[in-house]
Write a protein that holds these residues in place. Structure first.
Motif, PDB file in Angstrom:
ATOM      1  N   GLN A   1      39.407 127.844   2.085  1.00  0.00           N
ATOM      2  CA  GLN A   1      38.120 127.444   2.651  1.00  0.00           C
ATOM      3  C   GLN A   1      37.951 125.935   2.516  1.00  0.00           C
ATOM      4  O   GLN A   1      38.355 125.340   1.523  1.00  0.00           O
ATOM      5  CB  GLN A   1      36.975 128.172   1.957  1.00  0.00           C
ATOM      6  CG  GLN A   1      36.954 129.659   2.245  1.00  0.00           C
ATOM      7  CD  GLN A   1      35.780 130.367   1.594  1.00  0.00           C
ATOM      8  OE1 GLN A   1      34.979 129.747   0.896  1.00  0.00           O
ATOM      9  NE2 GLN A   1      35.672 131.666   1.809  1.00  0.00           N
TER      10      GLN A   1
ATOM     11  N   TYR B   1      34.679 126.062   6.851  1.00  0.00           N
ATOM     12  CA  TYR B   1      35.821 126.394   7.707  1.00  0.00           C
ATOM     13  C   TYR B   1      36.914 127.084   6.880  1.00  0.00           C
ATOM     14  O   TYR B   1      36.891 127.033   5.652  1.00  0.00           O
ATOM     15  CB  TYR B   1      36.401 125.125   8.337  1.00  0.00           C
ATOM     16  CG  TYR B   1      35.440 124.392   9.243  1.00  0.00           C
ATOM     17  CD1 TYR B   1      35.485 124.577  10.619  1.00  0.00           C
ATOM     18  CD2 TYR B   1      34.493 123.506   8.727  1.00  0.00           C
ATOM     19  CE1 TYR B   1      34.610 123.902  11.466  1.00  0.00           C
ATOM     20  CE2 TYR B   1      33.612 122.834   9.561  1.00  0.00           C
ATOM     21  CZ  TYR B   1      33.679 123.031  10.931  1.00  0.00           C
ATOM     22  OH  TYR B   1      32.805 122.369  11.755  1.00  0.00           O
ATOM     23  N   GLN B   2      37.856 127.670   7.598  1.00  0.00           N
ATOM     24  CA  GLN B   2      39.021 128.251   6.936  1.00  0.00           C
ATOM     25  C   GLN B   2      40.290 127.611   7.485  1.00  0.00           C
ATOM     26  O   GLN B   2      40.493 127.553   8.702  1.00  0.00           O
ATOM     27  CB  GLN B   2      39.082 129.766   7.137  1.00  0.00           C
ATOM     28  CG  GLN B   2      40.279 130.418   6.431  1.00  0.00           C
ATOM     29  CD  GLN B   2      40.063 131.892   6.188  1.00  0.00           C
ATOM     30  OE1 GLN B   2      39.190 132.297   5.428  1.00  0.00           O
ATOM     31  NE2 GLN B   2      40.867 132.722   6.824  1.00  0.00           N
TER      32      GLN B   2
ATOM     33  N   GLN C   1      39.565 121.925  15.350  1.00  0.00           N
ATOM     34  CA  GLN C   1      38.679 122.990  14.878  1.00  0.00           C
ATOM     35  C   GLN C   1      37.376 122.404  14.336  1.00  0.00           C
ATOM     36  O   GLN C   1      36.280 122.900  14.641  1.00  0.00           O
ATOM     37  CB  GLN C   1      39.381 123.795  13.789  1.00  0.00           C
ATOM     38  CG  GLN C   1      38.530 124.910  13.188  1.00  0.00           C
ATOM     39  CD  GLN C   1      39.230 125.587  12.022  1.00  0.00           C
ATOM     40  OE1 GLN C   1      40.368 125.270  11.690  1.00  0.00           O
ATOM     41  NE2 GLN C   1      38.551 126.521  11.387  1.00  0.00           N
ATOM     42  N   LEU C   2      37.474 121.338  13.548  1.00  0.00           N
ATOM     43  CA  LEU C   2      36.277 120.710  12.985  1.00  0.00           C
ATOM     44  C   LEU C   2      35.461 120.024  14.061  1.00  0.00           C
ATOM     45  O   LEU C   2      34.226 119.988  13.997  1.00  0.00           O
ATOM     46  CB  LEU C   2      36.683 119.691  11.910  1.00  0.00           C
ATOM     47  CG  LEU C   2      37.520 120.204  10.737  1.00  0.00           C
ATOM     48  CD1 LEU C   2      37.753 119.096   9.727  1.00  0.00           C
ATOM     49  CD2 LEU C   2      36.866 121.405  10.080  1.00  0.00           C
TER      50      LEU C   2
ATOM     51  N   LYS D   1      34.192 125.216  14.891  1.00  0.00           N
ATOM     52  CA  LYS D   1      34.568 126.625  14.756  1.00  0.00           C
ATOM     53  C   LYS D   1      34.542 127.029  13.287  1.00  0.00           C
ATOM     54  O   LYS D   1      35.569 127.139  12.609  1.00  0.00           O
ATOM     55  CB  LYS D   1      35.953 126.860  15.364  1.00  0.00           C
ATOM     56  CG  LYS D   1      35.975 126.668  16.876  1.00  0.00           C
ATOM     57  CD  LYS D   1      37.355 126.962  17.451  1.00  0.00           C
ATOM     58  CE  LYS D   1      37.346 126.814  18.963  1.00  0.00           C
ATOM     59  NZ  LYS D   1      38.685 127.066  19.553  1.00  0.00           N
ATOM     60  N   VAL D   2      33.324 127.233  12.789  1.00  0.00           N
ATOM     61  CA  VAL D   2      33.125 127.554  11.381  1.00  0.00           C
ATOM     62  C   VAL D   2      33.450 129.013  11.107  1.00  0.00           C
ATOM     63  O   VAL D   2      33.618 129.821  12.031  1.00  0.00           O
ATOM     64  CB  VAL D   2      31.669 127.261  10.954  1.00  0.00           C
ATOM     65  CG1 VAL D   2      31.353 125.786  11.096  1.00  0.00           C
ATOM     66  CG2 VAL D   2      30.686 128.096  11.777  1.00  0.00           C
TER      67      VAL D   2
ATOM     68  N   GLU E   1      26.901 132.528   9.907  1.00  0.00           N
ATOM     69  CA  GLU E   1      27.605 131.392   9.320  1.00  0.00           C
ATOM     70  C   GLU E   1      27.091 131.147   7.910  1.00  0.00           C
ATOM     71  O   GLU E   1      25.985 131.588   7.556  1.00  0.00           O
ATOM     72  CB  GLU E   1      27.372 130.137  10.167  1.00  0.00           C
ATOM     73  CG  GLU E   1      27.845 130.271  11.601  1.00  0.00           C
ATOM     74  CD  GLU E   1      27.458 129.078  12.449  1.00  0.00           C
ATOM     75  OE1 GLU E   1      26.911 128.090  11.874  1.00  0.00           O
ATOM     76  OE2 GLU E   1      27.688 129.114  13.673  1.00  0.00           O
TER      77      GLU E   1
END
Length: 336
Positions: free
Chosen positions: A47, A93-94, A107-108, A112-113, A171
């Protein structure tokens, strides 16, 4: 002639410099591409929390300190080539094994959490759902959220049965209000559709009575093939003015006193939910009904059953007469 040699010498030198610069640029570009495409140094999912105030340079510096990636001139070059990657968003995030730095920054940038599931299971009560909300990971706690949602919808009634059972997603740091608003509106939609398509001969006056009956059906059987028959038993009993005499309503009326068994004293106790003592339906639903139970309540099977008893394996024996029912009770409950 000497002048021409000088000119050609200058041209050759210039071309050499251009070639060297081009090769250097090409090498640098390849270095940046390799840097961006290199897998992050992790062996299992991790994470990553992006807090307010964190920028991409400080993020990569922190990741480099953990040995996850490298932090050098190539980051600056990468951001010049792709400036949009610098616009990272806050959230949880992962990171996955095999993910690249470029993929992570994308992604960040897109926000895209991580999404977490919350299962509101049919047949459970608001009290049980409150416990689910309280134990939900990363869901922000909120007092009286069911009442809050209903109040915003202009509904001053009881919350029991008014929310649709389903799996919702949230989220990290989100409150339950948004999820439960979806659940509330979905139940109103499904209930309205079931009421509109109901058997018009049903002995029910309002959609709320249909919701209440559906909740009892939900608690009485989990077998899809039995829902219509259970609904028919209750509808037939209501038409004849017979009491419903259903144990789940007694249990609901007992509240926290229920410890797994119903006694004769419990069946004689006068509570608003004891359908062995009251006529008609209880004053509210006793659990969250599924869509299948709503539809069964709206359109019961065309059978004349008035009784049913458990076989102790999840299924039931249905009977038309009290004599048949007593025989089934003796066989499956009294072992006679």
């Amino acid at each position: 002639m000497k002048t021409m040699k000088l000119v050609w010498g200058a041209v050759a030198t210039l071309m050499t410099l251009i070639l060297i610069a081009a090769l250097g640029a090409y090498w640098g570009l390849k270095q940046v591409e390799q840097y961006a495409a290199a897998p992050l140094n992790i062996s299992e999912p991790q994470q990553l929390e992006i807090k307010p105030g964190i920028n991409v340079r400080s993020l990569v510096r922190d990741l480099a300190a953990e040995g996850i990636t490298e932090n050098d001139w190539r980051l600056k070059a990468l951001l010049k080539l792709y400036p949009e990657l610098a616009g990272i968003r806050t959230g949880l995030y992962q990171i996955e094994p095999g993910q690249t730095l470029s993929g992570l920054l994308t992604q960040l940038n897109e926000g895209k959490v991580m999404q977490f599931p919350l299962a509101l299971i049919e047949g459970r009560t608001i009290t049980q759902w409150r416990e689910e909300l309280a134990s939900a990971e990363y869901l922000k706690p909120e007092q009286d959220v069911f009442a809050k949602v209903m109040a915003k919808q202009g509904d001053t009634g009881l919350a029991e049965g008014r929310f649709y059972p389903d799996t919702y997603h949230y989220e990290a740091g989100q409150t339950a209000e948004e999820l439960l608003t979806q659940s509330y509106l979905k139940m109103q939609q499904e209930l309205a559709a079931a009421w509109e398509g109901r058997d018009k001969t049903l002995p029910l006056k309002t959609p709320y009575e249909l919701l209440t009956l559906a909740s009892i059906i939900e608690k009485e059987t989990a077998k899809p093939e039995e829902r219509g028959w259970v609904a028919a038993v209750f509808a037939n009993r209501l038409r004849k003015g017979m009491r419903l005499q259903t144990d789940p309503t007694v249990i609901y009326g007992m509240g926290e006193r229920y410890q797994g068994n119903i006694t004769k004293k419990d069946l004689r106790e006068m509570t608003p939910y004891n359908t062995y003592r009251i006529n008609g339906l209880p004053p509210s639903p006793i659990a969250a009904p599924s869509k299948a139970s709503l539809l069964a309540a709206a359109n019961p099977a065309d059978v004349d059953y008035l009784y049913f008893v458990s076989r102790n394996d999840g299924s039931h024996v249905f009977s038309r007469t009290l004599r048949e029912h007593n025989n089934a009770v003796n066989k499956f409950q009294r072992n006679r």
